[in-house]
Design an enzyme around this catalytic site. Structure first.
Site, PDB file in Angstrom:
ATOM      1  N   ASP A  75      16.683  15.359  10.801  1.00 13.37           N
ATOM      2  CA  ASP A  75      15.978  16.454  10.124  1.00 13.37           C
ATOM      3  C   ASP A  75      16.933  17.400   9.397  1.00 13.37           C
ATOM      4  O   ASP A  75      17.958  17.803   9.946  1.00 13.37           O
ATOM      5  CB  ASP A  75      15.203  17.284  11.151  1.00 13.37           C
ATOM      6  CG  ASP A  75      13.968  16.555  11.643  1.00 13.37           C
ATOM      7  OD1 ASP A  75      13.920  15.320  11.510  1.00 13.37           O
ATOM      8  OD2 ASP A  75      13.071  17.220  12.169  1.00 13.37           O
TER       9      ASP A  75
ATOM     10  N   ASP B 143       6.066   9.093  11.924  1.00  9.15           N
ATOM     11  CA  ASP B 143       7.280   9.506  12.639  1.00  9.15           C
ATOM     12  C   ASP B 143       7.660   8.493  13.728  1.00  9.15           C
ATOM     13  O   ASP B 143       7.223   7.345  13.695  1.00  9.15           O
ATOM     14  CB  ASP B 143       7.023  10.909  13.226  1.00  9.15           C
ATOM     15  CG  ASP B 143       8.275  11.758  13.260  1.00  9.15           C
ATOM     16  OD1 ASP B 143       9.314  11.250  13.716  1.00  9.15           O
ATOM     17  OD2 ASP B 143       8.215  12.928  12.860  1.00  9.15           O
TER      18      ASP B 143
HETATM   19  C1  GLA Z   1      10.080  15.358  12.981  1.00  8.59           C
HETATM   20  C2  GLA Z   1      10.249  15.082  11.501  1.00  8.59           C
HETATM   21  C3  GLA Z   1      10.022  16.362  10.715  1.00  8.59           C
HETATM   22  C4  GLA Z   1       8.633  16.880  11.020  1.00  8.59           C
HETATM   23  C5  GLA Z   1       8.477  17.100  12.525  1.00  8.59           C
HETATM   24  C6  GLA Z   1       7.056  17.484  12.898  1.00  8.59           C
HETATM   25  O1  GLA Z   1      11.061  16.217  13.473  1.00  8.59           O
HETATM   26  O2  GLA Z   1      11.521  14.565  11.231  1.00  8.59           O
HETATM   27  O3  GLA Z   1      10.183  16.135   9.329  1.00  8.59           O
HETATM   28  O4  GLA Z   1       7.673  15.971  10.539  1.00  8.59           O
HETATM   29  O5  GLA Z   1       8.792  15.923  13.240  1.00  8.59           O
HETATM   30  O6  GLA Z   1       6.923  17.743  14.272  1.00  8.59           O
END
Ligand code: GLA
Length: 397
Positions: free
Chosen positions: A208, A128
């Site tokens: 997301d 991430d």
């Molecule tokens: C980010 C990512 C998600 C998930 C969350 C976990 O928002 O984009 O897909 O992995 O972190 O905290």
């Protein structure tokens, strides 16, 4: 193709739930259609909130190797279990000191983490960005422990924003097993232009996803800019699927209507997206299972040519996407982004690069529906609101 814990369990994930997901992937038959990864997302590490009663003051051992939280007492055992089921296993981290959910990230311990993943038998890493913004000026003046989890700035800076992904990519390459490397930094710095150079195989292009029409629509509409960079081993990732029982720890049936779900899966197939199911596999209803086990739709997603389809024509709210396939045919998605059902006679095949006599196959129904001469015939289309017609057009004599 596989499953990821996030859209379903969020921070409520545990080794038990992951095992049960692996069992369900096999039992439901999904495995026979190519779904083979079981990916653990955030929350297998200790959290900075220190609520886990097993937390003894350290998130890492004296050599810097990460300690798993009480919900994941034996990561190697879990990886063995998943492998013994004939599946592969993925894990999640962030280059910052904290993940998005406030768990221990890899900052400063990239080598140890890559080594540990390999030792456990991990096959896939989702990496991430969260909190890296707070330490982007390594060596940093601020104490990494006080950096907020959700600190995002700086990812567009081409030197500083690429560096952490290169660092982990290099360590992963040094391991004795192949670990698929997925970048999750939401497309910053046009990641599709450099992801390949840091040894990644896929990268998120957008923010997301959630289980709403607006989210699926906005993400779908933002994919074309990166399309020309997709090729075998380099995939743009529009985020995980939101069909079935989802909820990020608060489970509920997807809020997408059935036609929206057809559009979602069809376009993700046209986009050659990495397909990760985000729902509770123990609670699959037959509609969801059918969406995920149509081999002709999956074949479009997995086509060996590895092209990413794009929108070739827009007529009002109708967007017509095409994807070139290895056998010379094309997948065509007539995607209705509008609120009204559309009825039209379509004859612009040349605009889609489609010529001559063609057989039209309806991929969702798995049957040939027409034969047309593209310069003479019209195709009658009836496309539901927020819905799709998903066809394969193949030249015939
Ligand atoms: C980010 C990512 C998600 C998930 C969350 C976990 O928002 O984009 O897909 O992995 O972190 O905290």
């Amino acid at each position: 193709m596989g499953w990821n814990s996030w859209n379903c369990f969020g921070h409520e994930v545990s080794a038990e739930k992951v095992k049960r997901a692996a069992d369900a992937l096999v039992k439901s038959g999904l495995v026979d259609h190519g779904w083979s990864y079981i990916n653990i997302d955030d929350s297998w590490q200790f959290n900075r909130d220190q609520k886990d009663s097993a937390f003894a003051g350290n998130m890492r051992d004296k050599d810097g190797f990460i300690i798993t939280n009480s919900k994941f007492p034996d990561m190697k055992g879990l990886a063995d279990y998943v492998h013994d089921s004939g599946l592969k296993i993925g894990i999640y981290s962030s280059p910052g000191p904290w993940t998005c959910g406030g768990c221990a990230g890899s900052y400063g311990y990239e080598r140890q983490d890559a080594e540990k993943y390999a030792e456990w038998g991990i096959d896939y890493l989702k990496y991430d960005w969260c909190s890296y913004g707070g330490v982007i000026n390594r060596p940093t003046t601020s104490d990494p422990k006080t950096v907020p989890s959700l600190s995002f700035q700086g990812g567009g800076d081409l030197q500083k924003g690429v560096y952490p992904f290169q660092l982990m990519g290099d360590y992963l390459k040094k391991q004795s097993r192949d670990i698929v490397y997925n970048l999750c930094q939401y497309g910053m710095g046009d990641v599709w232009k450099w992801g390949n150079q840091v040894h990644a195989q896929s990268w998120r292009t957008t923010n997301d996803i959630t289980d709403s029409w607006a989210s699926v629509r906005d993400i779908a509409l933002a994919q074309d800019k990166a399309a020309s960079y997709a090729k075998p081993g380099n995939w743009n990732d529009p985020d995980m699927l939101v069909v079935g029982i989802v909820g990020w720890g608060n489970s509920h049936p997807t809020r997408l209507k059935p036609d929206e779900q057809y559009l979602h899966i069809s376009l993700w197939s046209i986009f050659s997206a990495p397909m990760l199911i985000g729902c509770d596999l123990e609670k699959l209803d037959s509609f969801t299972l059918n969406l995920l086990t149509n081999d002709e739709v999956i074949a479009i997603n997995q086509d060996a040519l590895g092209r990413q389809g794009t929108c070739q024509q827009t007529i009002g709210d109708l967007r017509i996407y095409t994807k070139d396939l290895e056998d010379g045919s094309k997948a065509v998605a007539f995607a209705n982004f509008g609120l009204e059902r559309l009825n039209l006679s379509y004859s612009d095949f040349n605009k889609l690069g489609i010529y001559g006599k063609q057989i039209i196959r309806d991929l969702w129904r798995q049957k040939d529906i027409a034969q047309i001469q593209t310069n003479a015939d019209e195709l009658q289309l009836e496309i539901p609101a927020h819905g799709v017609l998903f066809y394969k057009l193949s030249r015939t004599q």
